[in-house]
Design an enzyme around this catalytic site. Structure first.
Site, PDB file in Angstrom:
ATOM      1  CE  LYS A  86      -1.761   1.864   4.037  1.00  0.00           C
ATOM      2  NZ  LYS A  86      -1.602   3.321   4.092  1.00  0.00           N
ATOM      3  CG  ASN A  87       2.403   2.652   3.618  1.00  0.00           C
ATOM      4  OD1 ASN A  87       1.225   2.971   3.410  1.00  0.00           O
ATOM      5  ND2 ASN A  87       2.889   2.446   4.824  1.00  0.00           N
ATOM      6  NE  ARG A 142      -5.456  12.947   8.666  1.00  0.00           N
ATOM      7  CZ  ARG A 142      -6.572  12.235   8.653  1.00  0.00           C
ATOM      8  NH1 ARG A 142      -6.605  11.052   8.077  1.00  0.00           N
ATOM      9  NH2 ARG A 142      -7.663  12.715   9.204  1.00  0.00           N
ATOM     10  CB  CYS A 154      -5.208  10.920  11.315  1.00  0.00           C
ATOM     11  SG  CYS A 154      -3.572  10.289  11.619  1.00  0.00           S
ATOM     12  NE  ARG A 170      -7.646   4.997   4.972  1.00  0.00           N
ATOM     13  CZ  ARG A 170      -7.030   5.970   5.630  1.00  0.00           C
ATOM     14  NH1 ARG A 170      -7.549   6.438   6.728  1.00  0.00           N
ATOM     15  NH2 ARG A 170      -5.898   6.476   5.187  1.00  0.00           N
ATOM     16  NE  ARG A 212       0.338  10.431   9.427  1.00  0.00           N
ATOM     17  CZ  ARG A 212      -0.105   9.260   8.989  1.00  0.00           C
ATOM     18  NH1 ARG A 212      -1.024   8.609   9.661  1.00  0.00           N
ATOM     19  NH2 ARG A 212       0.346   8.718   7.891  1.00  0.00           N
ATOM     20  CG  ASP A 272       2.515   1.373   9.436  1.00  0.00           C
ATOM     21  OD1 ASP A 272       2.194   2.277  10.229  1.00  0.00           O
ATOM     22  OD2 ASP A 272       2.633   1.563   8.208  1.00  0.00           O
ATOM     23  CB  VAL A 330       7.091   6.400  14.441  1.00  0.00           C
ATOM     24  CG1 VAL A 330       6.823   7.074  13.098  1.00  0.00           C
ATOM     25  CG2 VAL A 330       8.415   5.643  14.400  1.00  0.00           C
ATOM     26  CB  ILE A 384       3.013  18.385   5.798  1.00  0.00           C
ATOM     27  CG1 ILE A 384       2.142  19.634   5.947  1.00  0.00           C
ATOM     28  CG2 ILE A 384       2.163  17.146   5.662  1.00  0.00           C
ATOM     29  CD1 ILE A 384       1.444  20.021   4.654  1.00  0.00           C
ATOM     30  CG  ASP A 385       7.250  20.279  10.373  1.00  0.00           C
ATOM     31  OD1 ASP A 385       6.646  19.194  10.303  1.00  0.00           O
ATOM     32  OD2 ASP A 385       8.206  20.466  11.144  1.00  0.00           O
ATOM     33  CG  LEU A 386      10.111  17.407   8.858  1.00  0.00           C
ATOM     34  CD1 LEU A 386      10.463  15.994   9.284  1.00  0.00           C
ATOM     35  CD2 LEU A 386      11.204  18.377   9.312  1.00  0.00           C
TER      36      LEU A 386
HETATM   37  C1  UD1 Z   1       4.272   6.665   6.301  1.00  0.00           C
HETATM   38  C2  UD1 Z   1       3.308   5.523   6.148  1.00  0.00           C
HETATM   39  C3  UD1 Z   1       2.755   5.092   7.510  1.00  0.00           C
HETATM   40  C4  UD1 Z   1       3.906   4.764   8.439  1.00  0.00           C
HETATM   41  C5  UD1 Z   1       4.882   5.933   8.507  1.00  0.00           C
HETATM   42  C6  UD1 Z   1       6.122   5.618   9.331  1.00  0.00           C
HETATM   43  C7  UD1 Z   1       2.315   5.953   4.008  1.00  0.00           C
HETATM   44  C8  UD1 Z   1       1.093   6.292   3.247  1.00  0.00           C
HETATM   45  N1  UD1 Z   1       2.190   5.949   5.329  1.00  0.00           N
HETATM   46  O1  UD1 Z   1       3.534   7.776   6.844  1.00  0.00           O
HETATM   47  O2  UD1 Z   1       1.953   3.921   7.299  1.00  0.00           O
HETATM   48  O3  UD1 Z   1       3.393   4.517   9.732  1.00  0.00           O
HETATM   49  O4  UD1 Z   1       5.326   6.276   7.183  1.00  0.00           O
HETATM   50  O5  UD1 Z   1       6.755   4.480   8.859  1.00  0.00           O
HETATM   51  O6  UD1 Z   1       3.359   5.654   3.447  1.00  0.00           O
HETATM   52  N2  UD1 Z   1       6.582  14.336  10.790  1.00  0.00           N
HETATM   53  C9  UD1 Z   1       6.791  15.657  11.095  1.00  0.00           C
HETATM   54  N3  UD1 Z   1       6.861  16.567  10.081  1.00  0.00           N
HETATM   55  C10 UD1 Z   1       6.759  16.190   8.758  1.00  0.00           C
HETATM   56  C11 UD1 Z   1       6.562  14.834   8.449  1.00  0.00           C
HETATM   57  C12 UD1 Z   1       6.475  13.915   9.493  1.00  0.00           C
HETATM   58  O7  UD1 Z   1       6.892  16.027  12.264  1.00  0.00           O
HETATM   59  O8  UD1 Z   1       6.828  17.055   7.883  1.00  0.00           O
HETATM   60  C13 UD1 Z   1       6.437  13.341  11.874  1.00  0.00           C
HETATM   61  C14 UD1 Z   1       5.039  12.725  11.887  1.00  0.00           C
HETATM   62  O9  UD1 Z   1       4.112  13.526  12.588  1.00  0.00           O
HETATM   63  C15 UD1 Z   1       5.300  11.397  12.554  1.00  0.00           C
HETATM   64  C16 UD1 Z   1       6.715  11.034  12.080  1.00  0.00           C
HETATM   65  O10 UD1 Z   1       7.308  12.260  11.635  1.00  0.00           O
HETATM   66  O11 UD1 Z   1       5.309  11.544  13.937  1.00  0.00           O
HETATM   67  C17 UD1 Z   1       6.760  10.010  10.969  1.00  0.00           C
HETATM   68  O12 UD1 Z   1       6.076  10.491   9.853  1.00  0.00           O
HETATM   69  P1  UD1 Z   1       6.412  10.048   8.372  1.00  0.00           P
HETATM   70  O13 UD1 Z   1       7.648   9.192   8.339  1.00  0.00           O
HETATM   71  O14 UD1 Z   1       6.376  11.255   7.517  1.00  0.00           O
HETATM   72  O15 UD1 Z   1       5.178   9.116   8.027  1.00  0.00           O
HETATM   73  P2  UD1 Z   1       4.165   9.243   6.825  1.00  0.00           P
HETATM   74  O16 UD1 Z   1       4.915   9.442   5.552  1.00  0.00           O
HETATM   75  O17 UD1 Z   1       3.063  10.170   7.182  1.00  0.00           O
END
Ligand code: UD1
Length: 425
Positions: free
Chosen positions: A22-23, A92, A116, A396, A121, A304, A326, A123-125
């Site tokens: 999926k991911n 998302r 969620c 999902r 979640r 996960d 995480v 997206i600042d990075l």
């Molecule tokens: C993806 C996977 C999800 C998995 C996660 C970690 C998909 C669709 N989803 O989610 O199933 O659990 O990787 O392996 O691929 N964060 C920030 N700022 C950012 C981005 C992330 O603070 O800009 C934080 C998030 O809030 C979270 C952590 O970093 O606490 C991990 O997030 P991230 O690795 O980005 O996971 P996703 O890509 O959302």
């Protein structure tokens, strides 16, 4: 929402076929936007999140169809640039179109994903990295507007190896001017899979799967044919279910090299683990042993699989400690597990799991995709019939979850939301 009725007490035995991840599939679908023409993806799972991403691509002007078991994505020369709230709200991960849209059209308007059930979640990075590449970001009415007169290569060090940020930046960088370096990049197998497809499209990328990815921008990309990497989370979910029920399950199509730490933890818990080319087999007789585990970005233990592992350890002979690093709210499902007689105490991002010989059936609700699967595993073990609400979450991420579990010998039925529990056959 639909619900499952699971009758516990039957060990799972046999083989289950694993889909593409999926991911990975969701990101590969977004990557198709980078080239005009028809991209073909094989082993795409038939799950609700893939349908949602298909609808996002259709709103952007693409045609998406399953033909002969493969997904074909037809991308026109002119694509739209808005991912609307009604779709981003459902999933998302739709934010992943940001990078490809900027690369193709120089602009993107994407609904802010919001929170969620497993955490905020952020997206600042993603945005900080894109800004370093020359993107201007503004907000209006819950939407994020991103614009760039022409993406420029940059050196970006991520504060945290975010999967989504690494993927968005990678997809923006393939068509940027010059060289981009992403440091402290995520190393998940799904990142390497995305890079492989981008390379087949003509991108110049090195280091995907390591902490430093280097991308040399090219002027244009062509569509590609690509096989989605096997889903390590789906595979491990069935393997853990097998172990929890004292059964013997083989995940065919699974890659053991993507599950190193998970299989090591299952072996520590007393499981027999066997793996070869294209299969992983896990068997357990008797109660598991207690083991501690800590979720971390890959190659650490996957967040996960944290809920599924917690269910297994709630049956262990001894006390285990789980640490979630995480997602901040990922222990929320524990309250549901307590209703089934588990003995788990959470404190911040730690959980102390005192193993018990069994669980009891109770009505529970699935709060997210993986916790939903974990509650089904709990139901497979529990004494009695467990009713699990919120099955749409499970849909999902898992294709035909009840069908695959039934093939392994589980007694699981899906009930329509309208059927009252009292009329169950
Ligand atoms: C993806 C996977 C999800 C998995 C996660 C970690 C998909 C669709 N989803 O989610 O199933 O659990 O990787 O392996 O691929 N964060 C920030 N700022 C950012 C981005 C992330 O603070 O800009 C934080 C998030 O809030 C979270 C952590 O970093 O606490 C991990 O997030 P991230 O690795 O980005 O996971 P996703 O890509 O959302």
């Amino acid at each position: 929402m639909d619900r499952y009725l699971v009758t516990g007490g039957r060990p799972l035995h046999g083989r289950v076929a694993i889909n593409g991840a999926k991911n990975s599939a969701l990101k590969l679908m977004a990557a198709a936007l980078l080239a005009e023409g028809t991209t073909t993806l094989r082993s795409v799972p038939r799950i609700a999140d893939v349908s949602t991403m298909g609808r996002v691509l259709e709103r952007l002007g693409c045609a998406v169809a399953f033909t002969d078991g493969a997904m074909e994505i037809d991308v026109p020369s002119n694509i739209a640039s808005e991912a609307p709230y009604d779709l981003v709200r459902q999933m998302r991960a739709s934010i992943i179109v940001l990078g490809p849209l900027l690369a193709r059209t120089g602009r993107a308007r994407v609904a802010m994903p919001g929170g969620c059930n497993i955490g905020s979640r952020k997206i600042d990075l993603h945005l900080k990295g894109l800004e370093r590449m020359g993107v201007e970001v503004s907000y209006d009415h819950g939407y994020l507007n991103a614009r760039s007169p022409g993406l420029e290569g940059a050196t970006i060090t991520l504060d945290f190896p975010s999967v989504g940020a690494t993927e968005n930046l990678l997809m923006a960088a393939v068509l940027a001017k010059g060289t981009t370096v992403i440091d402290n990049a995520a190393r998940e197998p799904e990142i390497a899979d995305l890079a492989e497809m981008l390379q087949a499209m003509g991108a110049h990328i090195s280091g995907a799967g390591t902490p430093t990815i280097e991308i040399e921008g090219v002027a244009g990309l062509k569509p590609a044919h690509h096989d989605v990497v096997p889903d390590r989370i789906e595979a491990a979910t069935y393997l853990i279910a097998g172990a929890a029920t004292c059964g013997d399950v083989t995940a065919s199509g699974a890659r053991a090299d993507h599950l190193d730490l998970v299989l090591a933890k299952l072996a520590d818990a007393g499981c027999d683990v066997d793996a070869g080319s294209g299969f992983v087999r896990v068997a357990l007789s008797g109660r598991p042993r207690a083991v501690d585990f800590v979720t971390l970005p890959y190659p650490g233990f996957p967040t996960d699989l944290q809920p599924q592992m917690m269910v297994l350890l709630s049956l262990a002979d001894g006390t285990s400690i789980a640490t979630e690093n995480v997602f901040e709210s990922r222990f929320m499902f524990v309250d549901e597990l307590l209703r089934m007689g588990a003995d788990i105490r959470t404190e911040g991002h730690h959980a102390v799991i005192r193993g018990r010989p069994g669980l009891q059936a109770a009505p529970v609700r699935s709060p997210d995709i993986r916790a939903g699967a974990a509650l089904v595993i709990a139901g497979l073990v529990a004494d009695g019939v467990t009713e699990i609400g919120g099955v749409e979450y499970i849909d999902r991420g898992y294709e035909d979850f009840e069908g695959k579990l039934s093939v392994l010998g589980a007694e699981i039925e899906r009930r329509d939301r309208r059927a009252p529990a009292g009329l169950e056959a």
